[in-house]
Design an enzyme around this catalytic site. Sequence first.
Site, PDB file in Angstrom:
ATOM      1  N   TYR A  89     103.630 -87.802 113.737  1.00 57.84           N
ATOM      2  CA  TYR A  89     103.442 -89.244 113.556  1.00 57.84           C
ATOM      3  C   TYR A  89     103.121 -89.676 112.127  1.00 57.84           C
ATOM      4  CZ  TYR A  89     103.549 -89.719 118.612  1.00 57.84           C
ATOM      5  OH  TYR A  89     103.945 -89.692 119.909  1.00 57.84           O
ATOM      6  N   CYS A  96      94.505-100.798  96.397  1.00 56.19           N
ATOM      7  CA  CYS A  96      93.510-101.796  96.010  1.00 56.19           C
ATOM      8  C   CYS A  96      92.688-102.262  97.206  1.00 56.19           C
ATOM      9  CB  CYS A  96      94.201-102.999  95.359  1.00 56.19           C
ATOM     10  SG  CYS A  96      95.472-103.755  96.391  1.00 56.19           S
ATOM     11  N   ALA A 100      69.445 -94.260 115.489  1.00 62.32           N
ATOM     12  CA  ALA A 100      68.347 -94.441 114.532  1.00 62.32           C
ATOM     13  C   ALA A 100      68.512 -95.744 113.764  1.00 62.32           C
ATOM     14  CB  ALA A 100      68.284 -93.253 113.575  1.00 62.32           C
TER      15      ALA A 100
END
Length: 621
Positions: free
Chosen positions: A497, A455, A368
């Site tokens: 992991y 950040c 879309a």
Amino acid sequence: MPVMACCVDSAVAPPGHADAGDTSIPSPVPFLSFNAAAVTAAVANSESSHWSPAHSSAIYRIEEWGAPYFSVNSSGNVVVRPYGTGSLAHQEIDLLKIVKKVSDPKSAGGLGLRLPLIVRLPDVLKNRVESLHSAFESAIQAQCYESHYQGVYPVKCNQDRLVAEDIVKFGAPFRFGLEAGSKPELLLAMSCLCKGNPEALLVCNGFKDAEYVSLALIAKKLALNTVIVLEQEEEVNLVIDLSNKLSVRPVIGVRAKLRTKHSGHFGSTSGEKGKFGLTTTQILRLVKKLQDSGMLDCLQLLHFHIGSQIPSTALLQDGVVEATQIYSELVRLGACMKVIDIGGGLGIDYDGSKSAMRHENETCLLYADQLKQRCVEQFIEGSLRIEQLADVDGLFDLVSKVIGAAEPARIYNVNLSIFTSIPDFWSIGQVFPIVPIHRLDEKPEVRGVLSDLTCDSDGKIDKFIGGETSLLLHELEGNDGGANGRYYLGMFLGGAYQEALGGVHNLFGGPNVVSVLQSDGPQSFAVTRVMPGPSCADVLRMMQHEPELMFETLKHRAEEFHVEDHDNDGTKYATLISSLARSFHNMPYLKALSPCSYEEVHNAAAEFGASEDEQWSYCYA
């Protein structure tokens, strides 16, 4: 099987809209998901009846991805069923109770630890090992197979000592072994397997130098069932030379580079262009070298690995058929073959949809959006009228609304680093189930995305199971409501992991870790081990800084600028110095403000050489 717990704290970081200028609360967005009739029905039924934990279980698909180990109790909290289908009602462990036991202050009977938190569940790990062995045993008996199965756990998935030791302990009755891919992992595996079944395999994979091979041969001397798997052709020369020097008769395996490959996740590393393994030509040269050295009988194992997250059993079957033909040829050539080592595995159904990871909703929205962008370009070129462009905008809005993406999502700030705690989400787009572990007896009416403490703009989670770009969540309550004004989320199925890959991004370091066993006590669980996460000083040391010297530098700076001159009795100076000392001692994650004891301040200051009167009155806890 660990669970990652994080906290959204309304007192620290209240969520807001992505658009900072709009502080209104968005209206609830219906949760619609193709091929998820139960989800749609749950939401529809809730409109005309009281919301129940069953509704929440349906929209978060807990029974689909979590069965038989996770479910929701009548209080609306996520519980662990430690023995799977064999768990009794009184053995269920409430995750919220674990969080409160760990995070409540010591004065209230808690452990005084801060979130985020990893909760290890050894009972679940034991049950998984037993279930895995049972599945193979049933297949062996059904097919009248004349040999046996024994598992090998690759420690690269999670090298934590308690995980490796538990797998060896729980797998001892089944000859469960370990696989190492580096020298540190080999040392780890050797140490653990000293307490395991003597028949358990120690499989040595990965790139090898002389030290690696020597260490593996020493493991053989120590009566560990060691197999050195050759992944590069030149490694055979090292094995031949060093085994003669050390007078060790090695057991050798070879990794075959199969032609079978797949198109699933990590499929590009499979097939003839894979990173590891030997081609048929190289295998023949290897056989010739071993034969010339009188060591062809040492070749006893064939290993192959067609990739992880294999999308179908048919591809795995193709790989096994090809490998067994190589195995048979090696026997014909004179090798004393005994073991076929099948690496890789089928894809994990993290969202319970029993389908590909990419959901129809995401694909539909993508198409879309592409249509809308093409029409915008045609409008700019003058080939599309404004009425037609408006119709396209209306169509896009309709598609977005149908799939639940029309309303903007709130931003919920979570007290963790995604790069450290969930690196696979950031690096390869892996989606894990994320669910509130409490308040599931209430209807979630806010859609949100999760933003971490870093950040970085990509330090956020905006893709969830079911192909959703936001997660249904609850309104945050004040400090006097809910769980002391805190909102607890759990990230599930991340045991492999994540912990090993997580680094020290932004110097956050790892979280606290606890091991929890089922018990017959009043709370159905016992915290058996606590492993505190690193302090600010610890993570600074990882980057070659010296916290003690840093503290002295800052202390001298305070003296240089005569901080004590502004305070006749010296209390301001003492408070400043103690505050610096406490900062080095604390964990990097956020914490709420609360009083702390004199003893805690004194111990923190003493660690960095502060005198007994250098203290301060309040700390973050």
